[in-house]
Motif scaffolding. Structure first.
Motif, PDB file in Angstrom:
ATOM      1  N   GLY A   1      17.085  34.695  16.450  1.00  0.00           N
ATOM      2  CA  GLY A   1      17.271  34.094  15.275  1.00  0.00           C
ATOM      3  C   GLY A   1      15.609  34.071  14.799  1.00  0.00           C
ATOM      4  O   GLY A   1      15.776  33.924  13.408  1.00  0.00           O
TER       5      GLY A   1
ATOM      6  N   PRO B   1      26.172  25.607   4.507  1.00  0.00           N
ATOM      7  CA  PRO B   1      26.098  26.708   5.741  1.00  0.00           C
ATOM      8  C   PRO B   1      25.309  26.119   6.824  1.00  0.00           C
ATOM      9  O   PRO B   1      25.920  27.060   7.834  1.00  0.00           O
ATOM     10  CB  PRO B   1      25.910  27.735   4.750  1.00  0.00           C
ATOM     11  N   PHE B   2      24.217  26.001   6.914  1.00  0.00           N
ATOM     12  CA  PHE B   2      23.160  25.510   8.478  1.00  0.00           C
ATOM     13  C   PHE B   2      23.180  24.614   9.002  1.00  0.00           C
ATOM     14  O   PHE B   2      22.675  24.903   9.658  1.00  0.00           O
ATOM     15  CB  PHE B   2      22.055  26.926   7.502  1.00  0.00           C
TER      16      PHE B   2
ATOM     17  N   GLY C   1      24.902  25.253  14.694  1.00  0.00           N
ATOM     18  CA  GLY C   1      24.781  26.544  15.126  1.00  0.00           C
ATOM     19  C   GLY C   1      24.713  26.742  15.429  1.00  0.00           C
ATOM     20  O   GLY C   1      23.615  25.837  17.174  1.00  0.00           O
TER      21      GLY C   1
ATOM     22  N   ARG D   1      22.426  31.702  12.869  1.00  0.00           N
ATOM     23  CA  ARG D   1      22.966  30.358  11.444  1.00  0.00           C
ATOM     24  C   ARG D   1      21.565  29.664  12.321  1.00  0.00           C
ATOM     25  O   ARG D   1      21.389  28.749  10.986  1.00  0.00           O
ATOM     26  CB  ARG D   1      23.923  30.355  11.672  1.00  0.00           C
ATOM     27  N   ARG D   2      21.956  29.349  13.716  1.00  0.00           N
ATOM     28  CA  ARG D   2      20.877  28.091  13.552  1.00  0.00           C
ATOM     29  C   ARG D   2      18.854  28.152  13.428  1.00  0.00           C
ATOM     30  O   ARG D   2      18.649  27.703  12.883  1.00  0.00           O
ATOM     31  CB  ARG D   2      20.354  27.587  14.810  1.00  0.00           C
TER      32      ARG D   2
ATOM     33  N   GLY E   1      18.858  27.302   9.797  1.00  0.00           N
ATOM     34  CA  GLY E   1      18.931  26.112  10.064  1.00  0.00           C
ATOM     35  C   GLY E   1      18.131  25.013   9.939  1.00  0.00           C
ATOM     36  O   GLY E   1      17.219  24.356   9.509  1.00  0.00           O
TER      37      GLY E   1
END
Length: 163
Positions: A18, A79-80, A98, A102-103, A106
């Motif tokens: 990510g 959302p994150f 997540g 996503r993580r 975040g």
């Protein structure tokens, strides 16, 4: 293989893929900006005065805090991230949730230091394309930064006066 052996962290929770995607997106955005700027004949400033660097710095600081810590911008982070606590001055602490991208997002949107790189990139691009408008936006964000410090000073003065 033992737990954590051969992995980046002990709990194997760091979303390296990510992070790589975010770094790639930042690099691609920078390359796209540079390509479009070149095609349109935009010229880089020959110099950036220290006052503009200070203005861009104050604006980057405030915009990063607004995006990562302000209650009102929680909808962007929700959302994150997950709210963990409220802290003074209308700010909140969020933690990433997540996994994977996503993580990683975040982590980005809950960290003012991480977000500041993206904000500085956007403001610098704005400075190249529309310096007057960018200075105006930066002046507004800088004014909010000064106002915040005055609020802190006022609160501290009140607390000391009350004993």
């Amino acid at each position: 293989m033992a737990a954590g052996e051969g992995s980046y962290d002990d709990r194997d929770e760091v979303p390296l893929g990510g992070y790589a995607a975010l770094a790639g997106a930042f690099a691609a955005g920078t390359a796209l900006f540079a390509g479009v700027a070149r095609r349109r004949g935009l010229r880089l400033p020959e110099r950036v005065p220290p006052w503009d660097v200070a203005l861009l710095g104050a604006a980057t600081f405030k915009a990063s805090r607004l995006l990562t810590k302000d209650k009102v911008t929680s909808f962007l982070r929700a959302p994150f991230t997950r709210r963990t606590e409220e802290i003074p001055a209308g700010e909140v602490m969020d933690e990433p949730r997540g996994s994977g991208v996503r993580r990683a997002v975040g982590d980005l949107v809950s960290c003012p230091f991480c977000t500041s790189v993206w904000v500085a990139g956007a403001l610098t691009g704005g400075y190249v394309c529309a310096p007057r408008a960018t200075r105006l936006v930066c002046a507004g964000l800088g004014a909010v930064t000064v106002a915040d410090w005055l609020q802190y000073a006022w609160t501290l003065t009140e607390q000391e006066a009350e004993g």
